[in-house]
Structures are given as C-alpha cells and as structure tokens.
Design an enzyme around this catalytic site. Structure first.
Site, short mmCIF file in Angstrom:
data_model
loop_
_atom_site.label_atom_id
_atom_site.label_comp_id
_atom_site.label_asym_id
_atom_site.label_seq_id
_atom_site.Cartn_x
_atom_site.Cartn_y
_atom_site.Cartn_z
N LYS A 246 -17.13 -33.25 -62.09
CA LYS A 246 -17.90 -32.05 -61.74
C LYS A 246 -18.72 -31.65 -62.95
CE LYS A 246 -16.81 -27.63 -59.48
NZ LYS A 246 -15.67 -27.01 -58.79
N ASP B 31 -29.35 -27.94 -61.36
CA ASP B 31 -29.48 -28.88 -62.48
C ASP B 31 -28.35 -29.90 -62.52
OD1 ASP B 31 -27.37 -27.31 -63.25
OD2 ASP B 31 -28.25 -26.62 -65.15
N GLY B 32 -27.38 -29.75 -61.60
CA GLY B 32 -26.27 -30.70 -61.56
C GLY B 32 -25.26 -30.54 -62.68
N GLY C 51 -23.30 -31.39 -49.95
CA GLY C 51 -22.93 -32.61 -50.67
C GLY C 51 -22.72 -32.37 -52.15
N ASP D 39 -17.03 -26.12 -46.53
CA ASP D 39 -17.08 -27.26 -47.46
C ASP D 39 -16.04 -27.11 -48.57
OD1 ASP D 39 -19.13 -25.14 -47.93
OD2 ASP D 39 -19.26 -26.08 -49.88
N ASN D 40 -15.35 -25.96 -48.62
CA ASN D 40 -14.27 -25.79 -49.59
C ASN D 40 -12.92 -25.74 -48.88
OD1 ASN D 40 -16.06 -25.77 -51.73
ND2 ASN D 40 -16.23 -23.56 -51.80
N ARG E 197 -11.43 -34.09 -62.09
CA ARG E 197 -10.31 -33.58 -61.31
C ARG E 197 -9.83 -34.65 -60.34
NH1 ARG E 197 -13.50 -29.41 -57.26
NH2 ARG E 197 -14.49 -31.00 -55.98
N GLY F 282 -23.71 -31.93 -55.28
CA GLY F 282 -24.95 -31.66 -56.01
C GLY F 282 -24.77 -31.71 -57.52
P1 AMP Z 1 -19.58 -24.89 -54.78
O1 AMP Z 1 -19.92 -23.44 -54.79
O2 AMP Z 1 -19.18 -25.41 -56.14
O3 AMP Z 1 -18.58 -25.24 -53.73
O4 AMP Z 1 -20.93 -25.65 -54.44
C1 AMP Z 1 -21.63 -25.47 -53.26
C2 AMP Z 1 -22.76 -26.46 -53.20
O5 AMP Z 1 -23.71 -26.21 -54.23
C3 AMP Z 1 -22.32 -27.90 -53.38
O6 AMP Z 1 -23.13 -28.71 -52.57
C4 AMP Z 1 -22.58 -28.13 -54.85
O7 AMP Z 1 -22.70 -29.49 -55.18
C5 AMP Z 1 -23.88 -27.37 -55.06
N1 AMP Z 1 -24.05 -26.96 -56.45
C6 AMP Z 1 -23.36 -26.03 -57.14
N2 AMP Z 1 -23.78 -25.94 -58.40
C7 AMP Z 1 -24.79 -26.83 -58.56
C8 AMP Z 1 -25.64 -27.20 -59.65
N3 AMP Z 1 -25.55 -26.65 -60.86
N4 AMP Z 1 -26.55 -28.17 -59.40
C9 AMP Z 1 -26.67 -28.75 -58.20
N5 AMP Z 1 -25.91 -28.44 -57.14
C10 AMP Z 1 -24.97 -27.49 -57.30
MG MG Z 2 -17.44 -26.65 -53.15
#
Ligand code: AMP
Ligand code: MG
Length: 449
Positions: free
Chosen positions: A95, A107-108, A72, A228-229, A158, A74
């Site tokens: 994002k 940390d989001g 989800g 998820d991508n 985005r 995050g």
């Molecule tokens: P991504 O690699 O950007 O496709 O992210 C994969 C998962 O990790 C997704 O659920 C993101 O929301 C979560 N995620 C990536 N970076 C962070 C972050 N800094 N804080 C919280 N969740 C993250």
């Molecule tokens: Mg992703």
C-alpha cells in the site's frame, strides 16, 4: 520465491500486471517477525517485493452509498501469494506503492503516519482476536509527498487471507455471469472449500456478522465501511479513519469525511447487512432471488443471535440458559449505553471482581450485578478476553505526533508493545489504561489518501 499469482492466473479480468514505483531511499520502519516467520519470509525477501512487479486488483464499490464502477488498487499492489505454515495461501499486498491504472486523480502514494496507524490498529485487533489483515512491514520511502502539508512517504506491506471484497464481486458482476461464477468458484475454493453457492453466501454473512459483533463489543469504529472495504474472508480491512469509542455511544463518528454519520458506531451492523445485500445482488444468478431475500430478511435476527453469543462470552455466561444470558447481556449493553461508563474499564472490572464506579447509576448497576452473578460468570475466562488495554485515541495521536513531527519514537514503540499484550496488566503502563481525557475533545481521524 513463486512469482506468479494464482488469483491473476484464474481471474485475469480482475487484475493487471504492474510494477511498483521506484523509491529514492527505502528504510525499514517496522517489521513483524511473527507474521514473516509464519510465511517463512526473510526481511530481505519482504523488501524485495517493493522492487518487483505485482498485480493491481480491480474492484468496484459503494462509497458512502454511492456506486463507483471503477475503483481498484489505486495505490496498492498484490505483490505475492505465499503459503502460510498452516497450509493456507496468503496475499502479500503493498500500500502506497505508486500509481496504477486505477489511480484516477491520486498520486498512488501513502504518508508515513497513516501507515503506522494501520500497524497499531491491525495489531490491536489481531491481539483482541478479531479477524484482520496483518501488517508485515512498513518502509519509509525517502520521498516527500504532497498532502495538506508535505509528508514523508511510506509503503505498508500487509497480509490477508485474500483481498477479495464485496466490491470485487460488484466489478465481476458488471462483466457478466460467467465472470461472477469464476470469481465465486475461486473464492469458495480458497476460503470455504466444499460449499455450494448458497452456502458460500451464508458463510460470508456469518463471517462478517461475527467480525462486526466483535467490533461492537470492544467499541471499534471502522469509519469507512464501503463495499470495497468489506472482505469475503471476514477480515477487517483498511484501517483509515478508524478509532475506538471509549463509551457505548451509538452516534460515535471519528472520520472527518463521514459528515452524515453513515458509518457511526451504532450503524455498523446494519451497514454490513446493507453491504452483504449488495453481494447478494451480484450472486443472484447463482443463489436465486428467493434464497437471497430469505437470507437478507433473516439478517437482523441472525445478527442479534451472534451479538448475544459474543456478549455472553464476554460476560462469562455462555454456559447459562440462552434466554437468561441474552436478557442479562442486553441489559448490560443498555446500561453501558445510558451510563456512558468506559466499556473496557467496566468489562475488565467485572472480570477482576473489582468495584465499578457507576456514580449516579449505582443502584441500577448493583441490581444488574446481582442478576449477572447469579449466573455464575466464569471470571477467569473473562480475563482472557476482556482487555486491560485498547489503543486509546489520545495515546495513538500523541505517539504518532511525537514520532512523525518530533522524530521521537519512544511512545510509539511502547504503544505497539501495549496493543500486543492487551490482557496482562503492566504496572509501567498505567497511562495506557486511562480513558481519553475530556480535554482531548472530539476526535477527528483522516484517511491519509
Ligand atoms: P481506501 O479509502 O483506502 O479504501 O481507498 C478507496 C479507493 O481510493 C481505492 O480505490 C484506492 O486505491 C484509492 N486511493 C486512495 N488513495 C489513493 C492515492 N493516494 N492514489 C490513488 N488512489 C488512491
Ligand atoms: Mg479500501
């Protein structure tokens, strides 16, 4: 401005209403006037999305082959859905907007450099006419966030035809058949109106095949092809550790986290097939086992047809006999592979009737060129689809380094102009044409999560 979400209204089990973090000092770093005007959004309205509640979207996903039921948004939020001038509904998504119920240990937040990377690559893909999410804006947040070093924080805004992913279906499938059906009905109405469930699956497969075949033509390595991508719309999403390989090297890997090479350049078609098989599993109650199996069994052959079509266009020989053009196209790729000539420079040289310096492979190249020329390639058409410029790895890294570490934006601004004008040679941009120099060494890219 409409402040409800059609997605959230139809599919409440797939999102949570949630507010972005408050940031000390937002400063506009990038704003895509063209994207904004297509959505009739002013800079003020876009900036306002950062201070209004949105929706954190739920999804599952196979990450590097391993299933994670709860991923989800995050560090992201669906901020709004707006109507494009062409009448379609477009997601506006943040994002780096702070923690959500899906943040797990994170940390989001997002650092500035990776958000700029997403701007560079999504612009490049868009101008190469590859389906992709678009960067609308980037804001620095005035906050330091903790990574290996403390980094400046940023939020990327985005847009996408939607953020429905294979992983969204995986999440819905675990909530039962009614929920998969609801999601599927919604995805059909939004992306493939009028299709039945089986046709929907085929349409997603075709869209993804086309996108990946285009990546392959230009040497784009996505780097994190987790389920998820992988979008339902066919748009390229999540420019984390992506990069272009200058040469046709199936083993090319840039991502620091892809230690096994699962997402290496040459694996991308098979991986998207694998991801679509996961989608088929979610859709089994709707499309039936026999149909799903047949589609997946045909995936390799169907992808090959799309790939051949993509190459025939690139080589200006779409008009030729399909069997002949497929033979010439396959031989071209085999030649690019073992000669390790620069993909972009070689394709452009063919389009411009220029010499290709094939070195030790000159004899083989000359023989191939005769066969290709005998098909009367349309070189004018080729010049409109074979770029002079792609974002070369060393230029991307220099530009980001100059800006983020030395506050010098010149190279970054220039690079943005270059990737937005890939087909028109500009005498001032000679350095952007050069392949990545040997001394740049093996390139490593990072997600910035
Ligand atoms: P991504 O690699 O950007 O496709 O992210 C994969 C998962 O990790 C997704 O659920 C993101 O929301 C979560 N995620 C990536 N970076 C962070 C972050 N800094 N804080 C919280 N969740 C993250
Ligand atoms: Mg992703």
């Amino acid at each position: 401005m409409k402040r409800e979400s059609e997605f959230a209204t139809h599919l409440p089990f797939l999102c949570q209403h949630w507010s972005p973090a408050q940031f000390p000092e937002l400063r506009e770093e990038f704003f895509a006037t063209d994207v904004a005007s297509d959505l009739r959004l002013t800079p003020g309205q876009v900036a306002d999305f950062l201070s209004q509640p949105g929706w954190a979207m739920a999804y599952s996903g196979h990450q590097f082959g391993q299933f994670l039921p709860m991923l989800g948004d995050g560090r992201a939020l669906l901020a709004a859905e707006v109507t494009h001038t062409d009448g379609t509904l477009i997601d506006v998504h943040l994002k780096g907007s702070g923690r959500t119920p899906f943040s797990r240990g994170g940390d989001g937040k997002a650092p500035l450099a990776p958000m700029w990377r997403e701007v560079i690559y999504s612009l490049a893909l868009h101008h190469l006419q590859i389906p992709t999410t678009r960067a609308l804006a980037v804001y620095s947040t005035g906050e330091k966030i903790q990574r290996q070093l403390p980094e400046n924080g940023a939020v990327l805004v985005r847009t996408a035809a939607s953020h429905i992913r294979v992983g969204t279906f995986q999440f819905a499938a675990r909530q039962g058949e009614d929920n998969v059906r609801a999601l599927c009905d919604y995805a059909i109405a939004r992306h493939y109106p009028g299709l039945n469930y089986q046709e929907f699956f085929q349409a997603v497969v075709r869209a993804q095949m086309r996108t990946v075949a285009q990546w392959m033509r230009f040497g784009f390595v996505h780097g994190v092809m987790n389920t998820d991508n992988t979008t339902i719309s066919g748009e390229t999403i999540d420019f984390g550790p992506c990069a272009f390989t200058d040469t046709y090297n199936p083993q090319a890997v840039f991502s620091s986290i892809d230690t096994q090479g699962r997402y290496q350049f040459g694996n991308q078609p098979a991986i998207v097939g694998w991801n679509l098989a996961r989608l088929a599993e979610c859709l089994l109650p709707l499309i039936g086992m026999e149909f799903a199996q047949k589609e997946m069994n045909n995936f390799g052959a169907n992808y090959h047809d799309v790939w051949m079509d993509e190459l025939a266009q690139a080589l200006g020989i779409s008009h030729a006999d399909p069997a002949l053009s497929a033979e010439v196209s396959s031989d071209w790729i085999a030649f690019l592979h073992h000669s390790q000539l620069d993909i972009t420079t070689s394709m452009r040289a063919l389009s411009e009737n220029k010499e290709v310096n094939a070195g030790a492979f000159a004899l083989e190249f000359d023989a191939w060129r005769l066969r290709w020329e005998s098909l009367n390639p349309n070189k004018e058409l080729m010049r409109g689809i074979n770029p002079v410029y792609i974002p070369r790895n060393h230029m991307v890294e220099h530009a980001l380094e100059q800006y983020v570490r030395h506050q010098d934006r010149d190279l970054l601004d220039q690079l943005i102009k270059v990737v937005c004008n890939p087909y028109q040679r500009n005498p001032n941009w000679v350095e952007f044409e050069q392949p990545t120099p040997e001394e740049f060494g093996p390139h490593r890219t990072f997600c910035g999560t």
